[in-house]
Design a protein around this motif. Structure first.
Motif, PDB file in Angstrom:
ATOM      1  N   GLY A 153     -13.737  -6.883  17.110  1.00  0.00           N
ATOM      2  CA  GLY A 153     -13.810  -5.779  18.062  1.00  0.00           C
ATOM      3  C   GLY A 153     -13.023  -4.568  17.603  1.00  0.00           C
ATOM      4  O   GLY A 153     -12.254  -4.627  16.640  1.00  0.00           O
ATOM      5  N   ILE A 154     -13.208  -3.493  18.307  1.00  0.00           N
ATOM      6  CA  ILE A 154     -12.666  -2.192  17.913  1.00  0.00           C
ATOM      7  C   ILE A 154     -11.136  -2.146  17.931  1.00  0.00           C
ATOM      8  O   ILE A 154     -10.524  -1.381  17.210  1.00  0.00           O
ATOM      9  N   HIS A 155     -10.507  -2.994  18.710  1.00  0.00           N
ATOM     10  CA  HIS A 155      -9.047  -2.967  18.800  1.00  0.00           C
ATOM     11  C   HIS A 155      -8.381  -4.009  17.907  1.00  0.00           C
ATOM     12  O   HIS A 155      -7.246  -4.411  18.155  1.00  0.00           O
ATOM     13  N   VAL A 156      -9.087  -4.395  16.854  1.00  0.00           N
ATOM     14  CA  VAL A 156      -8.529  -5.332  15.878  1.00  0.00           C
ATOM     15  C   VAL A 156      -7.196  -4.771  15.373  1.00  0.00           C
ATOM     16  O   VAL A 156      -7.068  -3.558  15.153  1.00  0.00           O
ATOM     17  N   PRO A 157      -6.190  -5.606  15.214  1.00  0.00           N
ATOM     18  CA  PRO A 157      -4.913  -5.101  14.685  1.00  0.00           C
ATOM     19  C   PRO A 157      -5.109  -4.472  13.296  1.00  0.00           C
ATOM     20  O   PRO A 157      -5.797  -5.036  12.434  1.00  0.00           O
ATOM     21  N   LEU A 158      -4.497  -3.331  13.091  1.00  0.00           N
ATOM     22  CA  LEU A 158      -4.624  -2.648  11.804  1.00  0.00           C
ATOM     23  C   LEU A 158      -4.115  -3.528  10.664  1.00  0.00           C
ATOM     24  O   LEU A 158      -4.666  -3.499   9.565  1.00  0.00           O
ATOM     25  N   GLN A 159      -3.106  -4.332  10.937  1.00  0.00           N
ATOM     26  CA  GLN A 159      -2.571  -5.197   9.882  1.00  0.00           C
ATOM     27  C   GLN A 159      -3.618  -6.193   9.401  1.00  0.00           C
ATOM     28  O   GLN A 159      -3.658  -6.525   8.218  1.00  0.00           O
ATOM     29  N   LEU A 160      -4.502  -6.633  10.285  1.00  0.00           N
ATOM     30  CA  LEU A 160      -5.571  -7.549   9.884  1.00  0.00           C
ATOM     31  C   LEU A 160      -6.537  -6.851   8.921  1.00  0.00           C
ATOM     32  O   LEU A 160      -6.975  -7.433   7.931  1.00  0.00           O
ATOM     33  N   ILE A 161      -6.828  -5.597   9.196  1.00  0.00           N
ATOM     34  CA  ILE A 161      -7.687  -4.795   8.304  1.00  0.00           C
ATOM     35  C   ILE A 161      -7.001  -4.627   6.953  1.00  0.00           C
ATOM     36  O   ILE A 161      -7.610  -4.826   5.897  1.00  0.00           O
ATOM     37  N   ILE A 162      -5.731  -4.272   6.985  1.00  0.00           N
ATOM     38  CA  ILE A 162      -4.957  -4.057   5.762  1.00  0.00           C
ATOM     39  C   ILE A 162      -4.915  -5.334   4.921  1.00  0.00           C
ATOM     40  O   ILE A 162      -5.177  -5.304   3.715  1.00  0.00           O
ATOM     41  N   SER A 163      -4.651  -6.453   5.569  1.00  0.00           N
ATOM     42  CA  SER A 163      -4.595  -7.736   4.862  1.00  0.00           C
ATOM     43  C   SER A 163      -5.955  -8.111   4.279  1.00  0.00           C
ATOM     44  O   SER A 163      -6.049  -8.567   3.136  1.00  0.00           O
ATOM     45  N   HIS A 164      -7.012  -7.899   5.058  1.00  0.00           N
ATOM     46  CA  HIS A 164      -8.358  -8.224   4.596  1.00  0.00           C
ATOM     47  C   HIS A 164      -8.751  -7.366   3.391  1.00  0.00           C
ATOM     48  O   HIS A 164      -9.462  -7.829   2.496  1.00  0.00           O
ATOM     49  N   ALA A 165      -8.273  -6.128   3.363  1.00  0.00           N
ATOM     50  CA  ALA A 165      -8.567  -5.220   2.236  1.00  0.00           C
ATOM     51  C   ALA A 165      -7.725  -5.576   1.009  1.00  0.00           C
ATOM     52  O   ALA A 165      -8.045  -5.155  -0.105  1.00  0.00           O
ATOM     53  N   GLY A 166      -6.654  -6.297   1.219  1.00  0.00           N
ATOM     54  CA  GLY A 166      -5.790  -6.674   0.089  1.00  0.00           C
ATOM     55  C   GLY A 166      -4.952  -5.522  -0.432  1.00  0.00           C
ATOM     56  O   GLY A 166      -4.666  -5.442  -1.628  1.00  0.00           O
ATOM     57  N   VAL A 167      -4.580  -4.623   0.468  1.00  0.00           N
ATOM     58  CA  VAL A 167      -3.750  -3.476   0.082  1.00  0.00           C
ATOM     59  C   VAL A 167      -2.479  -3.491   0.937  1.00  0.00           C
ATOM     60  O   VAL A 167      -2.370  -4.254   1.895  1.00  0.00           O
ATOM     61  N   GLY A 168      -1.581  -2.608   0.633  1.00  0.00           N
ATOM     62  CA  GLY A 168      -0.353  -2.504   1.416  1.00  0.00           C
ATOM     63  C   GLY A 168      -0.496  -1.527   2.570  1.00  0.00           C
ATOM     64  O   GLY A 168      -1.426  -0.720   2.625  1.00  0.00           O
ATOM     65  N   ARG A 169       0.437  -1.620   3.478  1.00  0.00           N
ATOM     66  CA  ARG A 169       0.458  -0.730   4.651  1.00  0.00           C
ATOM     67  C   ARG A 169       0.535   0.744   4.232  1.00  0.00           C
ATOM     68  O   ARG A 169      -0.117   1.598   4.838  1.00  0.00           O
ATOM     69  N   ALA A 170       1.329   1.018   3.222  1.00  0.00           N
ATOM     70  CA  ALA A 170       1.478   2.405   2.756  1.00  0.00           C
ATOM     71  C   ALA A 170       0.133   2.948   2.259  1.00  0.00           C
ATOM     72  O   ALA A 170      -0.191   4.122   2.474  1.00  0.00           O
ATOM     73  N   THR A 171      -0.646   2.091   1.620  1.00  0.00           N
ATOM     74  CA  THR A 171      -1.971   2.514   1.139  1.00  0.00           C
ATOM     75  C   THR A 171      -2.859   2.890   2.312  1.00  0.00           C
ATOM     76  O   THR A 171      -3.577   3.885   2.263  1.00  0.00           O
ATOM     77  N   PHE A 172      -2.798   2.091   3.380  1.00  0.00           N
ATOM     78  CA  PHE A 172      -3.591   2.422   4.572  1.00  0.00           C
ATOM     79  C   PHE A 172      -3.204   3.809   5.079  1.00  0.00           C
ATOM     80  O   PHE A 172      -4.066   4.657   5.298  1.00  0.00           O
ATOM     81  N   TYR A 173      -1.898   4.032   5.253  1.00  0.00           N
ATOM     82  CA  TYR A 173      -1.446   5.293   5.841  1.00  0.00           C
ATOM     83  C   TYR A 173      -1.576   6.487   4.890  1.00  0.00           C
ATOM     84  O   TYR A 173      -1.577   7.628   5.340  1.00  0.00           O
ATOM     85  N   ARG A 174      -1.718   6.255   3.609  1.00  0.00           N
ATOM     86  CA  ARG A 174      -2.043   7.352   2.686  1.00  0.00           C
ATOM     87  C   ARG A 174      -3.481   7.807   2.909  1.00  0.00           C
ATOM     88  O   ARG A 174      -3.820   8.962   2.674  1.00  0.00           O
ATOM     89  N   ASN A 175      -4.328   6.895   3.354  1.00  0.00           N
ATOM     90  CA  ASN A 175      -5.743   7.194   3.553  1.00  0.00           C
ATOM     91  C   ASN A 175      -6.081   7.612   4.977  1.00  0.00           C
ATOM     92  O   ASN A 175      -6.964   8.448   5.183  1.00  0.00           O
ATOM     93  N   PHE A 176      -5.416   7.012   5.953  1.00  0.00           N
ATOM     94  CA  PHE A 176      -5.740   7.272   7.365  1.00  0.00           C
ATOM     95  C   PHE A 176      -4.440   7.356   8.151  1.00  0.00           C
ATOM     96  O   PHE A 176      -3.633   6.428   8.112  1.00  0.00           O
ATOM     97  N   SER A 177      -4.248   8.441   8.866  1.00  0.00           N
ATOM     98  CA  SER A 177      -2.989   8.598   9.594  1.00  0.00           C
ATOM     99  C   SER A 177      -2.886   7.663  10.793  1.00  0.00           C
ATOM    100  O   SER A 177      -1.782   7.339  11.233  1.00  0.00           O
ATOM    101  N   ASP A 178      -4.044   7.214  11.303  1.00  0.00           N
ATOM    102  CA  ASP A 178      -4.040   6.310  12.448  1.00  0.00           C
ATOM    103  C   ASP A 178      -5.433   5.706  12.623  1.00  0.00           C
ATOM    104  O   ASP A 178      -6.341   5.975  11.825  1.00  0.00           O
ATOM    105  N   ARG A 179      -5.610   4.900  13.663  1.00  0.00           N
ATOM    106  CA  ARG A 179      -6.885   4.240  13.937  1.00  0.00           C
ATOM    107  C   ARG A 179      -8.009   5.271  14.140  1.00  0.00           C
ATOM    108  O   ARG A 179      -9.123   5.084  13.674  1.00  0.00           O
ATOM    109  N   LYS A 180      -7.701   6.340  14.833  1.00  0.00           N
ATOM    110  CA  LYS A 180      -8.719   7.354  15.103  1.00  0.00           C
ATOM    111  C   LYS A 180      -9.270   7.936  13.809  1.00  0.00           C
ATOM    112  O   LYS A 180     -10.477   8.095  13.659  1.00  0.00           O
TER     113      LYS A 180
END
Length: 189
Positions: free
Chosen positions: A27-54
């Motif tokens: 669902g749309i409110h999946v924890p961001l950490q689950l997305i990050i883990s599934h992608a196999g990247v670090g949290r910093a990589t996520f936030y370099r690409n997207f400032s937030d869920r929106k």
């Protein structure tokens, strides 16, 4: 492209793919950490690409619109291209269900959302216009009606198996197309 830029592009694509998969599954409110883990990247990589869920949702919608644009190119040559596009959605049910969720999370007065909807309309509207002009579609059909059709098709995703989902979508399309095709017995006003 240098290796650093190539890796950054690959990370972004992996995050978008993981987000799409995890949203379909959780669902749309999946924890961001689950997305990050599934992608196999670090949290910093996520936030370099997207400032937030929106902003992640913006990127997912952007990808969806680009994919739709590529698909619609083929259908533009046919008078019944709108109907062919709708039929082709059977093969994209998980994407439609996720897309329906993406739209829900954004505020209705969000300017980025409005721009994305306008781009979506600019892609689909020529198919609607051509079908109306050819006399094979009811003349009062509009883009908002098309979006409603997509929402109805996305509900076919409630089937428990891929085959059941396809069966439900085919039936929904059959019912919907009967409703939007021009009938000589019905007056439109």
């Amino acid at each position: 492209m240098n290796k650093h830029l190539q890796r950054a592009t690959q990370n972004r694509e992996e995050l978008l793919h993981a987000a799409s998969e995890m949203i379909k599954e959780h669902g749309i409110h999946v924890p961001l950490q689950l997305i990050i883990s599934h992608a196999g990247v670090g949290r910093a990589t996520f936030y370099r690409n997207f400032s937030d869920r929106k902003h992640l949702i913006y990127a997912l919608l952007e990808n969806s619109i680009e994919n739709l644009k590529r698909r619609v190119q083929h259908f533009r040559q046919f008078d019944d291209g709108l109907f062919q596009l709708i039929h082709s959605h059977i093969h994209h049910l998980p994407y439609l269900a996720a897309l329906k969720e993406y739209w829900k999370i954004l505020e209705h007065d969000d300017p980025v959302l409005h721009e994305l909807i306008q781009r979506h309309q600019s892609i689909v509207q020529p198919l609607i216009d051509r079908a109306i002009c050819a006399g094979i579609c009811r003349p009062d059909l509009n883009f908002e009606d098309y979006r409603t059709i997509i929402s109805i098709l996305a509900s076919s995703f409630r089937g428990h198996t891929t085959q059941e989902q396809a069966r439900l979508a085919k039936r929904a399309i059959e019912l919907l197309l009967t409703g939007i095709q021009r009938s000589k017995d019905v007056a439109y006003g």
